[in-house]
Design a protein around this motif. Structure first.
Motif, PDB file in Angstrom:
ATOM      1  N   LEU A  62       0.804  -1.221   0.000  1.00  0.00           N
ATOM      2  CA  LEU A  62       0.000   0.000   0.000  1.00  0.00           C
ATOM      3  C   LEU A  62       0.837   1.270   0.000  1.00  0.00           C
ATOM      4  N   CYS A  63       1.942   1.311   0.716  1.00  0.00           N
ATOM      5  CA  CYS A  63       2.777   2.518   0.706  1.00  0.00           C
ATOM      6  C   CYS A  63       3.348   2.769  -0.689  1.00  0.00           C
ATOM      7  N   GLY A  64       3.706   1.718  -1.379  1.00  0.00           N
ATOM      8  CA  GLY A  64       4.179   1.866  -2.754  1.00  0.00           C
ATOM      9  C   GLY A  64       3.091   2.413  -3.658  1.00  0.00           C
ATOM     10  N   TYR A  65       1.858   1.941  -3.455  1.00  0.00           N
ATOM     11  CA  TYR A  65       0.737   2.454  -4.251  1.00  0.00           C
ATOM     12  C   TYR A  65       0.493   3.927  -3.945  1.00  0.00           C
ATOM     13  N   LEU A  66       0.644   4.304  -2.677  1.00  0.00           N
ATOM     14  CA  LEU A  66       0.431   5.710  -2.292  1.00  0.00           C
ATOM     15  C   LEU A  66       1.503   6.620  -2.885  1.00  0.00           C
ATOM     16  N   LYS A  67       2.681   6.100  -3.151  1.00  0.00           N
ATOM     17  CA  LYS A  67       3.762   6.887  -3.738  1.00  0.00           C
ATOM     18  C   LYS A  67       3.650   6.981  -5.253  1.00  0.00           C
ATOM     19  N   ASN A  68       2.822   6.126  -5.837  1.00  0.00           N
ATOM     20  CA  ASN A  68       2.640   6.111  -7.285  1.00  0.00           C
ATOM     21  C   ASN A  68       1.623   7.182  -7.665  1.00  0.00           C
ATOM     22  N   PRO A  69       2.021   8.178  -8.469  1.00  0.00           N
ATOM     23  CA  PRO A  69       1.101   9.272  -8.817  1.00  0.00           C
ATOM     24  C   PRO A  69      -0.178   8.807  -9.508  1.00  0.00           C
ATOM     25  N   THR A  70      -0.117   7.717 -10.239  1.00  0.00           N
ATOM     26  CA  THR A  70      -1.293   7.206 -10.939  1.00  0.00           C
ATOM     27  C   THR A  70      -2.285   6.562  -9.979  1.00  0.00           C
ATOM     28  N   LEU A  71      -1.786   5.918  -8.943  1.00  0.00           N
ATOM     29  CA  LEU A  71      -2.642   5.177  -8.014  1.00  0.00           C
ATOM     30  C   LEU A  71      -3.012   5.976  -6.766  1.00  0.00           C
ATOM     31  N   ARG A  72      -2.250   7.016  -6.458  1.00  0.00           N
ATOM     32  CA  ARG A  72      -2.410   7.734  -5.199  1.00  0.00           C
ATOM     33  C   ARG A  72      -3.844   8.189  -4.945  1.00  0.00           C
ATOM     34  N   SER A  73      -4.482   8.802  -5.930  1.00  0.00           N
ATOM     35  CA  SER A  73      -5.840   9.331  -5.703  1.00  0.00           C
ATOM     36  C   SER A  73      -6.843   8.205  -5.435  1.00  0.00           C
ATOM     37  N   PHE A  74      -6.635   7.061  -6.035  1.00  0.00           N
ATOM     38  CA  PHE A  74      -7.523   5.919  -5.824  1.00  0.00           C
ATOM     39  C   PHE A  74      -7.328   5.335  -4.428  1.00  0.00           C
ATOM     40  N   VAL A  75      -6.074   5.138  -4.029  1.00  0.00           N
ATOM     41  CA  VAL A  75      -5.756   4.472  -2.768  1.00  0.00           C
ATOM     42  C   VAL A  75      -5.933   5.380  -1.557  1.00  0.00           C
ATOM     43  N   SER A  76      -5.787   6.688  -1.749  1.00  0.00           N
ATOM     44  CA  SER A  76      -5.885   7.599  -0.602  1.00  0.00           C
ATOM     45  C   SER A  76      -7.214   8.350  -0.541  1.00  0.00           C
ATOM     46  N   SER A  77      -8.172   7.957  -1.345  1.00  0.00           N
ATOM     47  CA  SER A  77      -9.472   8.639  -1.351  1.00  0.00           C
ATOM     48  C   SER A  77     -10.196   8.430  -0.020  1.00  0.00           C
ATOM     49  N   PRO A  78     -11.125   9.313   0.325  1.00  0.00           N
ATOM     50  CA  PRO A  78     -11.901   9.125   1.558  1.00  0.00           C
ATOM     51  C   PRO A  78     -12.625   7.772   1.595  1.00  0.00           C
ATOM     52  N   ASN A  79     -13.136   7.328   0.453  1.00  0.00           N
ATOM     53  CA  ASN A  79     -13.819   6.028   0.411  1.00  0.00           C
ATOM     54  C   ASN A  79     -12.835   4.886   0.657  1.00  0.00           C
ATOM     55  N   ALA A  80     -11.606   5.002   0.152  1.00  0.00           N
ATOM     56  CA  ALA A  80     -10.597   3.960   0.386  1.00  0.00           C
ATOM     57  C   ALA A  80     -10.284   3.867   1.879  1.00  0.00           C
ATOM     58  N   LYS A  81     -10.245   5.004   2.538  1.00  0.00           N
ATOM     59  CA  LYS A  81      -9.987   5.010   3.989  1.00  0.00           C
ATOM     60  C   LYS A  81     -11.161   4.370   4.739  1.00  0.00           C
ATOM     61  N   LYS A  82     -12.390   4.596   4.251  1.00  0.00           N
ATOM     62  CA  LYS A  82     -13.563   3.963   4.871  1.00  0.00           C
ATOM     63  C   LYS A  82     -13.526   2.445   4.675  1.00  0.00           C
ATOM     64  N   VAL A  83     -13.129   2.019   3.481  1.00  0.00           N
ATOM     65  CA  VAL A  83     -13.020   0.583   3.195  1.00  0.00           C
ATOM     66  C   VAL A  83     -11.985  -0.034   4.124  1.00  0.00           C
ATOM     67  N   SER A  84     -10.868   0.635   4.279  1.00  0.00           N
ATOM     68  CA  SER A  84      -9.817   0.146   5.170  1.00  0.00           C
ATOM     69  C   SER A  84     -10.344  -0.012   6.593  1.00  0.00           C
ATOM     70  N   THR A  85     -11.103   0.971   7.059  1.00  0.00           N
ATOM     71  CA  THR A  85     -11.678   0.917   8.404  1.00  0.00           C
ATOM     72  C   THR A  85     -12.675  -0.224   8.529  1.00  0.00           C
ATOM     73  N   LYS A  86     -13.545  -0.375   7.529  1.00  0.00           N
ATOM     74  CA  LYS A  86     -14.559  -1.433   7.577  1.00  0.00           C
ATOM     75  C   LYS A  86     -13.935  -2.827   7.497  1.00  0.00           C
ATOM     76  N   CYS A  87     -12.763  -2.914   6.901  1.00  0.00           N
ATOM     77  CA  CYS A  87     -12.055  -4.201   6.825  1.00  0.00           C
ATOM     78  C   CYS A  87     -11.150  -4.414   8.042  1.00  0.00           C
ATOM     79  N   ASN A  88     -11.222  -3.502   9.010  1.00  0.00           N
ATOM     80  CA  ASN A  88     -10.390  -3.576  10.214  1.00  0.00           C
ATOM     81  C   ASN A  88      -8.900  -3.616   9.894  1.00  0.00           C
ATOM     82  N   LEU A  89      -8.501  -2.814   8.924  1.00  0.00           N
ATOM     83  CA  LEU A  89      -7.117  -2.731   8.528  1.00  0.00           C
ATOM     84  C   LEU A  89      -6.690  -1.278   8.647  1.00  0.00           C
ATOM     85  N   PRO A  90      -5.755  -0.975   9.531  1.00  0.00           N
ATOM     86  CA  PRO A  90      -5.340   0.426   9.684  1.00  0.00           C
ATOM     87  C   PRO A  90      -4.801   0.990   8.382  1.00  0.00           C
ATOM     88  N   PHE A  91      -5.182   2.207   8.084  1.00  0.00           N
ATOM     89  CA  PHE A  91      -4.676   2.865   6.880  1.00  0.00           C
ATOM     90  C   PHE A  91      -3.188   3.095   7.068  1.00  0.00           C
TER      91      PHE A  91
END
Length: 94
Positions: A62-91
């Protein structure tokens, strides 16, 4: 006497290493997160069990995806953070 103790210690260490579960290598591929696409792009769609499983598998990537300019907006979106929370996985904090 000392030699026998060292042989015992080395043998015990070898057995423990063999009994320990082998770490599986993770192949970092953003396509592995495709089961999460609907949940990440829509606030109304909850993450599926498969999404949460894939998210856990891809956690080391995930940190590699966050550093990738193409993937960053997808992986760091508010909805992605909600998905992470609902999956019990710390962002990730990279």
């Amino acid at each position: 006497m000392k030699t026998a103790k060292w042989i015992t210690v080395i043998a015990l260490a070898a057995v423990l290493l063999l009994l320990r579960p082998a770490a599986e290598a993770v192949t970092c591929s953003p396509l592995e997160l495709s089961p999460c696409a609907a949940a990440i792009t829509s606030a109304k769609t909850p993450p599926s069990g498969q999404c949460c499983q894939k998210l856990r598998e891809q956690k080391p990537c995930l940190c590699g995806y966050l550093k990738n300019p193409t993937l960053r907006s997808f992986v760091s979106s508010p909805n992605a953070k909600k998905v992470s929370t609902k999956c019990n996985l710390p962002f990730p904090n990279c």
